[in-house]
Write an enzyme that holds these catalytic residues in place. Structure first.
Site, short mmCIF file in Angstrom:
data_model
loop_
_atom_site.label_atom_id
_atom_site.label_comp_id
_atom_site.label_asym_id
_atom_site.label_seq_id
_atom_site.Cartn_x
_atom_site.Cartn_y
_atom_site.Cartn_z
N LEU A 148 0.62 -1.10 0.00
CA LEU A 148 0.03 0.17 0.13
C LEU A 148 0.71 1.19 -0.01
CD1 LEU A 148 -2.81 -1.21 2.60
CD2 LEU A 148 -2.92 -1.03 -0.10
N PRO A 149 1.20 2.06 -1.10
CA PRO A 149 2.01 2.67 -1.38
C PRO A 149 2.18 4.00 -0.74
CG PRO A 149 0.83 2.61 -3.19
CD PRO A 149 0.10 1.79 -2.09
N CYS A 150 2.13 4.18 0.43
CA CYS A 150 2.02 5.48 1.27
C CYS A 150 3.39 6.26 0.82
CB CYS A 150 2.06 5.47 2.75
SG CYS A 150 3.27 4.35 3.51
N HIS A 151 4.44 5.58 0.28
CA HIS A 151 5.50 6.39 0.08
C HIS A 151 5.21 7.24 -1.21
CE1 HIS A 151 5.65 2.57 -2.33
NE2 HIS A 151 6.09 3.59 -3.44
#
Lengths: 183, 160
Positions: A148-151
């Protein structure tokens, strides 16, 4: 008395085959350090940059039958991602979060590989314009970073702002995805 | 009032006790220990989510291991004297007992006495917990231990 690796592995496999494991976990080497990964029978439930205390936390959330068992599929997809050969993940997820967090994380999952988005935009897309700070909190507690690409979520002015694994890792992931031009 | 001790993740429990349990089962069963060891931890895992207390986990897993071992010994050979936990005669706690010198002979003991002696002197379990492991009273556990030690001494004397 030492338990041989073979005997140990046989026990872990038997425990899994009998359906006696609430959460299995593993450690996966990566270019951003060793990752603690964990999965329930429903799907991947945790990726963490800090293994300390994770087993206890998972026991509280998912059940005390926590056991280290190889997670080959997770390892393989992460390896492919870090090698630049995978842009999205096919892993089933087991998220047990509040409805607001679930909505934000679902929207987060749609942010494409190599693209940046802002906390404010994400808030607007879940129908809570102005809740950028709350969205930041959800990113900070994201149970499954990378997948889950919170970056990919940055401040309105383009600053990287923050990351649970540290800004250096956020920068590394975004460079891997080709999302960052050298400043 | 003491705060309840949280049940640890199974991995921690397993990592802490797997070696000692294997050593115990080797002493009880010899080469058959590995299957019994796996069965012990599978039984522990099946019961783990129903555990309410975490303060006697060592005694708990030795109890399971003892039952697995006694089942194995009783199933393996009906002719093995089982020992009923009753002493041959009342006797005080053995004095000057050097377990290290007699440990290699524990395989010659009937199963219940063997378990009692190994748990008491090999793993330092108190009699209350040995009783729980054997499914008997504290007194019967103490008696089985004494009886086992006396038998070990006799067996030692008979050795050439």
């Amino acid at each position: 008395m030492n338990v041989s690796p073979d005997l140990d592995a046989r026990f872990r496999a038997a425990a899994l085959a009998e359906g006696l494991v609430d959460v299995r976990f593993d450690l996966v080497a990566s270019p951003v350090g060793e990752l603690f990964v964990a999965s329930t029978p429903r799907g991947l439930c945790r990726i963490s940059y800090t293994p300390a205390g994770q087993e206890e936390e998972l026991a509280r959330l998912f059940g005390s039958r926590v056991l280290r068992i190889p997670l080959d599929e997770v390892r393989r997809e992460l390896d492919e991602y870090f090698a630049g050969r995978r842009r999205s993940f096919d892993l089933a997820l087991d998220l047990r979060v509040t409805p607001f967090n679930a909505a934000v994380l679902a929207e987060l999952a749609r942010v494409p590989y190599g693209r940046l988005d802002t906390y404010g935009d994400l808030a607007a897309r879940v129908g809570r314009p102005g809740a950028a700070r709350a969205v930041g909190g959800v990113m900070n507690r994201n149970p499954i970073p990378i997948v889950l690409p919170c970056h990919r979520i940055v401040g309105a002015n383009g600053s990287l702002t923050g990351y649970a694994g540290g800004l250096e890792i956020k920068r590394t992931l975004l460079e891997l995805e080709g999302a960052l031009l050298d400043a | 009032m003491m705060a309840p001790v949280a049940i640890p993740p199974f991995e921690s429990f397993y990592a802490e006790h797997r070696g000692a349990v294997l050593g115990y089962l080797r002493r009880m069963l010899g080469p058959a220990a590995e299957d019994a060891w796996q069965e012990t931890f599978l039984r522990a895992l099946r019961a783990y989510e129903r555990l309410e207390r975490a303060d006697h986990l060592r005694a708990w897993v030795f109890t399971i291991a003892t039952r697995v071992a006694l089942d194995e010994l009783r199933g393996a050979s009906r002719s093995v004297p089982l020992g009923d936990g009753l002493p041959e005669q009342e006797a005080p706690e053995p004095r000057g007992f050097a377990y290290g010198e007699l440990e290699h002979l524990t395989g010659s003991l009937p199963p219940t006495e063997r378990a009692a002696v190994v748990l008491r002197y090999g793993y330092d379990l108190p009699y209350a917990e040995i009783g729980a492991a054997l499914g008997s009273s504290v007194d019967a556990a103490r008696a089985a231990t004494s009886s086992g030690v006396r038998r070990l001494r006799r067996n030692l004397e008979r050795q050439p």
